[in-house]
Design an enzyme around this catalytic site. Structure first.
Site, PDB file in Angstrom:
ATOM      1  N   MET B  31       0.772  -1.242   0.000  1.00  0.00           N
ATOM      2  CA  MET B  31       0.000   0.000   0.000  1.00  0.00           C
ATOM      3  C   MET B  31       0.796   1.281   0.000  1.00  0.00           C
ATOM      4  O   MET B  31       0.734   2.046   0.933  1.00  0.00           O
ATOM      5  CB  MET B  31      -0.953   0.025   1.217  1.00  0.00           C
ATOM      6  CG  MET B  31      -1.728  -1.232   1.403  1.00  0.00           C
ATOM      7  SD  MET B  31      -2.457  -1.771  -0.137  1.00  0.00           S
ATOM      8  CE  MET B  31      -2.924  -3.420   0.253  1.00  0.00           C
ATOM      9  N   THR B  32       1.576   1.494  -1.002  1.00  0.00           N
ATOM     10  CA  THR B  32       2.270   2.780  -1.167  1.00  0.00           C
ATOM     11  C   THR B  32       3.169   2.684  -2.384  1.00  0.00           C
ATOM     12  O   THR B  32       3.595   1.599  -2.765  1.00  0.00           O
ATOM     13  CB  THR B  32       3.168   3.104   0.046  1.00  0.00           C
ATOM     14  OG1 THR B  32       2.409   3.797   1.025  1.00  0.00           O
ATOM     15  CG2 THR B  32       4.348   3.980  -0.295  1.00  0.00           C
TER      16      THR B  32
END
Lengths: 242, 227
Positions: B31-32
């Site tokens: 998630m990034t």
């Protein structure tokens, strides 16, 4: 009963029968041998001046005013080691505040922390009260501040004050010539005049100025030059906001 | 979807350091997308703006790039709280050192300060679940480091981390060249993040780019807030 040779000024901090703490008074005496610092609080700024320690042409002059955080500066009189300990503690407290709140600390909180720290040294045996007094200059969202902290852990807030050697001479000038409407340039000149009454050494003067949540340290010439700039900026901001 | 599996660490067998660090490294990368690029006249950091909470988008305007001082910054991936705490700690320590010795930390010193804390976290069974790019410019020129959960740091020309890093790397490998200028580097970094945002469900909601040169820092926001 205590043995005869065991006076009230032994390494313990011990009350005399008339309620004094001699060791703490000795610490205050040590401060009176330190080189002086003068502080003045104006309407929207506060500042301090001190002469650098410049005792020998072979030795580099030592700075007297210390930056604690972007909005606070401290200068001390007394034993250098004790002053440095207090500066370290103040810097640590400023950063602790930042780690927790992500914002710079306010002046009152940091002064309060320093006084508590110093006060502890008046309460325990086996330690000696710190031989240091401080002038704290800072600016935060509540305004500009000038504080004095002394060895008994006393916090004094005020418009103009001096610590160190011959500070009563400086205080005399401040009492006579302080006005509430001093602008920054006038305040610097008054502070230097007061300082010169206490410290005639002619060593270079350092100036610490706090305004608009910022603290800056500089030499006298630059401070006088910048004083006009900063004062004009404050005036302009006020006009725009009114 | 497990975001954090650190609790496993305290219960595992002798080989925890290998198995679970890999495990954590995997979860960290979820998630990034953050990208770092070393250029000839400075460094560039770029990130997306999405924060995930499990399978949901937790925030559409989160910051992943933080300035440490006027010429150093970090980009973070992983657990936001751990990263923020670490950054505050490093900023405070760096400031104390700077005030004491009278001059700033080099980029390498800042990266080492950060990775030492991460290393002690890993060694005390409570790791900081984050991966951090440290970028900046000092007397030795532009520098870029990557610090991971284990406290290892590597010196990089260009790098990416987070769930979108495989896509970002694809673009970086093709577009990065030695001697690139910050102006071009910024567009390469932004394109790398954009590529990741197209294919990685953990990345999105706009791009933030930070350029650090001798002249100072320049922040650029591209898109964002719900896009």
């Amino acid at each position: 009963m205590m043995p005869k040779e065991f006076g009230y000024d032994r390494p313990f901090t011990l009350y005399t029968p008339d309620g004094r703490l001699i060791q703490v008074e000795y610490a205050a005496e040590a401060v009176r041998h330190g080189s002086p610092v003068v502080g003045i609080r104006g309407k929207d700024f506060s500042l301090m001046v001190a002469r650098m320690k410049d005792t020998d042409p072979l030795i580099d002059p030592v700075e007297k005013i210390h930056i604690v955080d972007e909005n606070i500066g401290i200068a001390g009189a007394g034993y250098t080691g004790d002053i440095d300990l207090l500066i370290d503690e103040a810097r640590l407290e400023a950063q602790r505040h930042r780690v927790i709140f992500e914002d710079p600390i306010d002046v009152r909180s940091i002064v309060n922390h320093i006084t508590q720290f110093m006060y502890q040294f008046t309460r325990y045996s086996g330690v000696r009260p710190l031989g240091a007094a401080l002038i704290v200059v800072g600016s935060d969202r509540t305004g500009s501040h000038l504080y004095q902290v002394d060895p008994m852990g006393l916090m004094i807030s005020g418009k103009a004050m001096a610590i160190g050697m011959n500070c009563e001479n400086a205080t005399g000038i401040l009492r006579e010539e302080y006005r509430d409407d001093l602008n920054m340039e006038e305040a610097i000149k008054l502070a230097v005049k007061a300082l010169s009454k206490a410290d005639e050494s002619g060593a270079p003067v350092e100036v610490g100025i706090a305004t608009e949540s910022r603290f800056m340290k500089t030499n006298l010439e630059n401070a006088l030059k910048r004083a006009k700039e900063i004062q004009d900026k404050i005036k302009k901001d006020k006009k725009e906001n009114s | 979807m497990p975001l954090l599996r650190t609790s496993n660490l305290t219960m595992c067998d002798k080989s925890w350091s290998i198995i679970d660090l890999q495990d954590i490294r995997y979860t960290v990368q979820q998630m990034t997308t953050v990208v770092g690029l070393k250029c000839v006249d400075g460094v560039v950091l770029a990130s997306d703006r999405r924060a995930s909470k499990g399978g949901m988008i937790g925030s559409k305007s989160v910051r992943k790039i933080y300035a440490l001082d006027e010429n150093k910054a970090v980009a973070i991936a992983g657990q936001l709280s751990d990263a923020n705490y670490l950054i505050n700690l490093v900023k405070a320590e760096a400031k104390l050192i700077e005030l004491k010795r009278g001059f700033q930390l080099t980029v390498k010193e800042a990266a080492k300060l950060l990775s030492n804390i991460m290393y002690s976290g890993m060694r005390s069974y409570a790791p900081y679940v984050t991966e951090i790019l440290v970028a900046g410019i000092d007397e030795t020129g532009p520098r870029l480091f990557e610090a991971d959960v284990s406290g290892a740091i590597t010196d990089e020309d260009f790098t990416a981390t987070g769930s979108g890093s495989p896509m970002a790397f694809g673009l970086l490998e093709g577009s990065y060249r030695q001697g690139i200028k910050v102006s071009d580097g910024a567009s390469v970094a932004a394109r790398a993040v954009k590529a990741a945002m197209e294919r990685d469900p953990g990345s999105g909601n706009g791009i933030q780019v930070l350029k650090i040169t001798k002249e100072g820092m320049e922040w650029v926001d591209i898109g964002g807030n719900g896009q």
